[in-house]
Design a protein around this motif. Structure first.
Motif, mmCIF file in Angstrom:
data_model
loop_
_atom_site.group_PDB
_atom_site.id
_atom_site.type_symbol
_atom_site.label_atom_id
_atom_site.label_comp_id
_atom_site.label_asym_id
_atom_site.label_seq_id
_atom_site.Cartn_x
_atom_site.Cartn_y
_atom_site.Cartn_z
ATOM 1 N N GLN A 112 111.206 11.762 -7.803
ATOM 2 C CA GLN A 112 112.128 12.802 -7.364
ATOM 3 C C GLN A 112 113.575 12.409 -7.665
ATOM 4 N N VAL A 113 114.256 13.281 -8.379
ATOM 5 C CA VAL A 113 115.663 13.069 -8.730
ATOM 6 C C VAL A 113 116.394 14.388 -8.532
ATOM 7 N N ARG A 114 117.514 14.329 -7.850
ATOM 8 C CA ARG A 114 118.305 15.545 -7.642
ATOM 9 C C ARG A 114 119.203 15.773 -8.850
ATOM 10 N N SER A 115 118.930 16.832 -9.597
ATOM 11 C CA SER A 115 119.736 17.171 -10.763
ATOM 12 C C SER A 115 119.476 18.632 -11.127
ATOM 13 N N PRO A 116 120.541 19.390 -11.406
ATOM 14 C CA PRO A 116 120.332 20.783 -11.840
ATOM 15 C C PRO A 116 119.443 20.863 -13.081
ATOM 16 N N LEU A 117 119.499 19.821 -13.904
ATOM 17 C CA LEU A 117 118.684 19.772 -15.115
ATOM 18 C C LEU A 117 117.193 19.865 -14.808
ATOM 19 N N LEU A 118 116.799 19.334 -13.646
ATOM 20 C CA LEU A 118 115.378 19.247 -13.302
ATOM 21 C C LEU A 118 114.961 20.282 -12.256
ATOM 22 N N GLU A 119 115.744 21.341 -12.122
ATOM 23 C CA GLU A 119 115.492 22.318 -11.054
ATOM 24 C C GLU A 119 114.069 22.870 -11.084
ATOM 25 N N HIS A 120 113.589 23.228 -12.266
ATOM 26 C CA HIS A 120 112.226 23.799 -12.385
ATOM 27 C C HIS A 120 111.297 22.857 -13.158
ATOM 28 N N PHE A 121 111.675 21.594 -13.231
ATOM 29 C CA PHE A 121 110.944 20.636 -14.065
ATOM 30 C C PHE A 121 109.491 20.505 -13.646
ATOM 31 N N TRP A 122 109.232 20.349 -12.351
ATOM 32 C CA TRP A 122 107.871 20.056 -11.910
ATOM 33 C C TRP A 122 106.970 21.280 -11.963
ATOM 34 N N GLU A 123 107.545 22.469 -11.708
ATOM 35 C CA GLU A 123 106.739 23.685 -11.879
ATOM 36 C C GLU A 123 106.309 23.819 -13.342
ATOM 37 N N SER A 124 107.262 23.606 -14.252
ATOM 38 C CA SER A 124 106.928 23.696 -15.683
ATOM 39 C C SER A 124 105.921 22.625 -16.091
ATOM 40 N N SER A 125 106.069 21.419 -15.526
ATOM 41 C CA SER A 125 105.145 20.328 -15.867
ATOM 42 C C SER A 125 103.728 20.663 -15.427
ATOM 43 N N GLN A 126 103.587 21.206 -14.214
ATOM 44 C CA GLN A 126 102.229 21.524 -13.764
ATOM 45 C C GLN A 126 101.644 22.692 -14.551
ATOM 46 N N ARG A 127 102.481 23.666 -14.883
ATOM 47 C CA ARG A 127 101.977 24.772 -15.700
ATOM 48 C C ARG A 127 101.570 24.274 -17.093
ATOM 49 N N ARG A 128 102.364 23.369 -17.660
ATOM 50 C CA ARG A 128 102.005 22.797 -18.964
ATOM 51 C C ARG A 128 100.673 22.062 -18.863
ATOM 52 N N ALA A 129 100.500 21.325 -17.771
ATOM 53 C CA ALA A 129 99.247 20.593 -17.564
ATOM 54 C C ALA A 129 98.064 21.549 -17.472
ATOM 55 N N MET A 130 98.237 22.634 -16.717
ATOM 56 C CA MET A 130 97.168 23.636 -16.595
ATOM 57 C C MET A 130 96.833 24.253 -17.958
ATOM 58 N N ALA A 131 97.877 24.537 -18.732
ATOM 59 C CA ALA A 131 97.655 25.140 -20.047
ATOM 60 C C ALA A 131 96.929 24.174 -20.971
ATOM 61 N N CYS A 132 97.329 22.893 -20.955
ATOM 62 C CA CYS A 132 96.652 21.896 -21.796
ATOM 63 C C CYS A 132 95.182 21.758 -21.391
ATOM 64 N N GLU A 133 94.933 21.755 -20.086
ATOM 65 C CA GLU A 133 93.548 21.663 -19.632
ATOM 66 C C GLU A 133 92.752 22.892 -20.090
ATOM 67 N N HIS A 134 93.350 24.078 -19.961
ATOM 68 C CA HIS A 134 92.683 25.317 -20.368
ATOM 69 C C HIS A 134 92.340 25.270 -21.857
ATOM 70 N N ILE A 135 93.297 24.837 -22.676
ATOM 71 C CA ILE A 135 93.046 24.720 -24.115
ATOM 72 C C ILE A 135 91.946 23.691 -24.368
ATOM 73 N N GLY A 136 91.988 22.577 -23.618
ATOM 74 C CA GLY A 136 90.976 21.536 -23.771
ATOM 75 C C GLY A 136 89.564 22.045 -23.540
ATOM 76 N N HIS A 137 89.424 22.992 -22.608
ATOM 77 C CA HIS A 137 88.105 23.575 -22.329
ATOM 78 C C HIS A 137 87.570 24.356 -23.537
#
Length: 289
Positions: A107-132
């Motif tokens: 966890q780091v407080r920075s405007p740069l990372l405001e939506h970082f973790w939401e995007s990371s989890q969505r990217r992970a879900m998409a990669c898993e979906h493609i993997g299937h």
């Protein structure tokens, strides 16, 4: 014990550089180690998973929030972690806990990372979906790669003065790649740091190597790298495209330059990509930290 992998030699070499030596990589959280042990068992132990999720108020709340989200459309909210795990399913629960633990550890407080973790989890879900959709591919590797793909960024934001400004510059420049701009300013980049974090946190070597290479699309045709690594790199760009579509963001320069090559590498058609955008929408909408 993490199995030895060719990426480890690259990581050892990178760690010798003064710019990297000065950066503190957070140790693997105990809760993530415990989660990895549960996943490594011959069968996924629902009782052990419930105990882990219940051991921390924030983890328990994350699982219950997902179970009670519109994604599952329950008539009555679930009152316990055990019931929430039944609703969500063990594998999705493992992935949610992995994302939540990773976020809290970095966890780091920075405007740069405001939506970082939401995007990371969505990217992970998409990669898993493609993997299937791929023959004889482990979708769990896709999830881990997608989640950790940009994890070097919060490490660099916290450790390196001026890194947030470098990211802004890197996004704007058209004459060189993102990682080239990072290296010009800081003598390292988020792909290298992400690979170091991945191995420090006991992720598979193929995942770490794909993180190292995820902006280097020449690797798609380079047979020195395992097919799994090359698949992950291609999946990463497709996943980023899917997430950006959901977030109403324009295609990135990398997508315009390399998107077709990644689709061709995975034998994915435009129709399939359009279908995945719709298929993933409910799961993407349920992502909330």
């Amino acid at each position: 014990m993490t199995t030895s992998h060719p990426i480890d030699a690259d990581i050892r070499q990178a760690r010798l550089h003064p710019a990297v030596r000065a950066i503190v990589v957070p140790p693997c959280p105990e809760s993530l180690l415990r989660l990895q042990q549960i996943v490594a068992a011959p069968e996924l132990d629902s009782t052990a998973l419930e105990q882990l999720a219940s051991s921390d108020v924030a983890l328990a709340a994350a699982v219950m929030r997902l179970a009670n989200s519109p994604l599952y459309g329950l008539a009555q909210p679930v009152p316990t972690v055990g019931m929430a795990l039944t609703v969500v399913g063990l594998r999705p629960a493992v992935e949610l806990l992995s994302a939540f633990i990773t976020r809290n550890a970095l966890q780091v407080r920075s405007p740069l990372l405001e939506h970082f973790w939401e995007s990371s989890q969505r990217r992970a879900m998409a990669c898993e979906h493609i993997g299937h959709q791929l023959y004889s591919f482990n979708p769990g590797l896709g999830y881990s790669f997608g989640l950790f793909c940009h994890v070097g960024m919060p490490v660099l934001v916290k450790a390196v003065r001026g890194y947030a400004g470098t990211v802004t510059e890197a996004l704007a420049r058209k004459d060189r790649t993102f990682t080239q701009t990072e290296n010009a300013s800081h003598r390292t980049d988020h792909a290298v740091m992400g690979a170091i974090v991945a191995r420090t946190w006991h992720l598979p070597g193929d995942v770490a190597q794909a993180i190292w290479l995820h902006h280097d699309f020449a690797c798609l045709d380079d047979e020195r790298f395992d097919p799994t690594v090359r698949h992950l790199v291609a999946m990463g760009l497709l996943a980023e495209f899917l997430v950006n579509q959901h977030d109403n963001l324009p295609p990135t320069r990398e997508w315009l330059q390399h998107g077709q090559a990644c689709m061709d590498h995975l034998h994915v058609t435009q129709d399939e990509l359009d279908h995945w955008i719709d298929a993933l929408h409910p799961a993407f909408e349920a992502v909330r930290f």
